[in-house]
Design a protein around this motif. Structure first.
Motif, PDB file in Angstrom:
ATOM      1  N   GLN A 187       4.294   2.305  -7.063  1.00 27.78           N
ATOM      2  CA  GLN A 187       5.034   3.517  -6.758  1.00 27.78           C
ATOM      3  C   GLN A 187       4.732   4.632  -7.742  1.00 27.78           C
ATOM      4  OE1 GLN A 187       9.052   1.783  -6.716  1.00 27.78           O
ATOM      5  NE2 GLN A 187       9.280   2.715  -4.721  1.00 27.78           N
ATOM      6  N   PHE A 228      15.468  -2.155  -9.978  1.00 27.00           N
ATOM      7  CA  PHE A 228      15.323  -1.696 -11.349  1.00 27.00           C
ATOM      8  C   PHE A 228      16.407  -2.274 -12.243  1.00 27.00           C
ATOM      9  CE2 PHE A 228      12.095   1.666 -11.297  1.00 27.00           C
ATOM     10  CZ  PHE A 228      11.881   1.780  -9.936  1.00 27.00           C
ATOM     11  N   GLY A 229      16.045  -2.474 -13.515  1.00 27.13           N
ATOM     12  CA  GLY A 229      17.059  -2.736 -14.517  1.00 27.13           C
ATOM     13  C   GLY A 229      17.782  -1.451 -14.874  1.00 27.13           C
ATOM     14  N   LYS A 273       1.886  -2.930  -3.713  1.00 32.14           N
ATOM     15  CA  LYS A 273       1.817  -1.482  -3.845  1.00 32.14           C
ATOM     16  C   LYS A 273       2.413  -1.040  -5.183  1.00 32.14           C
ATOM     17  CE  LYS A 273       2.678  -1.506   1.081  1.00 32.14           C
ATOM     18  NZ  LYS A 273       2.810  -2.975   1.095  1.00 32.14           N
ATOM     19  N   PHE A 306       7.027  -4.451 -13.094  1.00 29.88           N
ATOM     20  CA  PHE A 306       6.611  -3.126 -13.539  1.00 29.88           C
ATOM     21  C   PHE A 306       7.437  -2.707 -14.754  1.00 29.88           C
ATOM     22  CE2 PHE A 306       4.483  -2.257  -9.493  1.00 29.88           C
ATOM     23  CZ  PHE A 306       5.174  -3.066  -8.617  1.00 29.88           C
ATOM     24  N   GLY A 332       7.928  -9.333  -2.599  1.00 34.01           N
ATOM     25  CA  GLY A 332       6.970  -9.772  -1.609  1.00 34.01           C
ATOM     26  C   GLY A 332       5.863  -8.812  -1.280  1.00 34.01           C
ATOM     27  N   TYR A 379      10.052   6.739  -0.460  1.00 36.39           N
ATOM     28  CA  TYR A 379      11.339   6.146  -0.834  1.00 36.39           C
ATOM     29  C   TYR A 379      12.253   7.212  -1.423  1.00 36.39           C
ATOM     30  CZ  TYR A 379       8.032   2.230  -1.069  1.00 36.39           C
ATOM     31  OH  TYR A 379       7.036   1.329  -0.797  1.00 36.39           O
ATOM     32  N   ASN A 386       6.043  -5.906   0.060  1.00 36.36           N
ATOM     33  CA  ASN A 386       6.311  -4.491  -0.151  1.00 36.36           C
ATOM     34  C   ASN A 386       6.894  -4.309  -1.539  1.00 36.36           C
ATOM     35  OD1 ASN A 386       6.940  -1.828  -0.152  1.00 36.36           O
ATOM     36  ND2 ASN A 386       8.312  -1.892   1.596  1.00 36.36           N
ATOM     37  N   ALA A 387       6.003  -4.295  -2.508  1.00 33.47           N
ATOM     38  CA  ALA A 387       6.469  -4.174  -3.889  1.00 33.47           C
ATOM     39  C   ALA A 387       7.118  -2.835  -4.138  1.00 33.47           C
ATOM     40  CB  ALA A 387       5.322  -4.384  -4.852  1.00 33.47           C
ATOM     41  N   GLY A 388       6.978  -1.886  -3.230  1.00 31.84           N
ATOM     42  CA  GLY A 388       7.633  -0.608  -3.414  1.00 31.84           C
ATOM     43  C   GLY A 388       9.130  -0.687  -3.316  1.00 31.84           C
ATOM     44  N   LYS A 389       9.664  -1.712  -2.661  1.00 35.54           N
ATOM     45  CA  LYS A 389      11.115  -1.864  -2.609  1.00 35.54           C
ATOM     46  C   LYS A 389      11.553  -2.531  -3.891  1.00 35.54           C
ATOM     47  CE  LYS A 389      13.334  -3.250   0.926  1.00 35.54           C
ATOM     48  NZ  LYS A 389      13.762  -4.128   2.032  1.00 35.54           N
ATOM     49  N   SER A 390      11.471  -1.790  -4.954  1.00 40.35           N
ATOM     50  CA  SER A 390      11.714  -2.371  -6.255  1.00 40.35           C
ATOM     51  C   SER A 390      13.184  -2.363  -6.618  1.00 40.35           C
ATOM     52  CB  SER A 390      10.924  -1.600  -7.318  1.00 40.35           C
ATOM     53  OG  SER A 390       9.541  -1.697  -7.089  1.00 40.35           O
ATOM     54  N   TYR A 424       6.421  -9.315  -8.514  1.00 38.73           N
ATOM     55  CA  TYR A 424       5.588  -8.193  -8.911  1.00 38.73           C
ATOM     56  C   TYR A 424       6.431  -7.392  -9.902  1.00 38.73           C
ATOM     57  CZ  TYR A 424       3.188  -9.683  -4.719  1.00 38.73           C
ATOM     58  OH  TYR A 424       2.552 -10.428  -3.777  1.00 38.73           O
TER      59      TYR A 424
END
Lengths: 117, 114
Positions: free
Chosen positions: A106, B104-105, A104, B34, B96, A33, B98-102, B32
């Motif tokens: 990161q 952010f605040g 996943k 973080f 969903g 990413y 693909n939690a990598g497409k996060s 999801y």
């Protein structure tokens, strides 16, 4: 620490010039990413890749393109740099944890500071 | 669309005091979640994550966070802050499969007073 490097770490360029930033990983992770970080905006996704030659746009993709010809490298290109693209750019990688749904986590690189004059 | 709100831009606490950083999210399904920490000039380090199960999540450096679905919150806590905790903290929600497409605040900057 995850094996992620970014190059260059700092760059100053002029408006209208093309710029390429490189992200290199040694983890063999499938997903990569590119984010940009600006004061008051947190991190915003530019583009991401879910495999070699497989990429997709994020929320702030205008003016940027990406390429991934090898698993380990993900390149971000500013086609014609503008002052609004002055920012800190972070690369991230992730892999599936093997759970249902493919959740996943990161891991982030150290960042590249870009100044467009 | 998913979103994250960190209501506090800047928080100052005394060393040894307790800390709570707030995070509210908007997402249509089970999120999801973080928390990351970023020291000046550094990248982001994952503190902890919530995917499912126990709503109280333990992380590194003595941090914990509690997922409260009814309040759409995922607040970060630490019982006793150390001077080395001074940094910027980011909450993120992943989508969903693909939690990598996060998303952010905007972050909360923590200052620790001696």
């Amino acid at each position: 620490d995850a094996g992620i490097t970014q190059s260059p770490r700092h760059k100053v360029t002029e408006t209208g010039t093309p710029v390429t930033l490189r992200c290199h990983q040694t983890e063999n992770h499938r997903y990569m990413y590119w984010y940009r970080q600006d004061p008051g905006h947190g991190l915003r996704l530019i583009h991401y890749s879910y495999g070699v030659k497989d990429t997709d746009k994020g929320e702030v993709s205008d003016g940027y393109s990406v390429s991934r010809s090898k698993t380990e490298d993900f390149l971000l290109t500013l086609e014609s740099a503008t002052s609004s693209q002055t920012s800190v750019y972070f690369c991230a990688i992730s892999e599936s944890l093997g759970l249902a749904g493919g959740v996943k986590t990161q891991y982030f690189g150290p960042g590249t500071r870009l100044l467009v004059l | 669309a998913q979103s994250v709100t960190q209501p506090d831009i800047h928080i100052t606490v005394s060393e040894g005091a307790s800390l709570e950083l707030r995070c509210n999210y908007s997402y249509g399904a089970t999120p999801y979640l973080f928390w990351y920490v970023q020291s000046p000039g550094q990248g982001l380090q994952l503190l902890l994550k919530y995917f499912s199960g126990d709503t109280l999540v333990q992380g590194i450096k003595g941090f914990e966070a509690e997922f409260k679905r009814s309040q759409s919150s995922f607040n970060l806590r630490k019982p006793s802050v150390h001077w080395s905790d001074a940094a910027e903290y980011f909450c993120a929600v992943g989508a969903g499969t693909n939690a990598g497409k996060s998303t952010f605040g905007d972050g909360t900057t923590l200052t620790v007073k001696p």
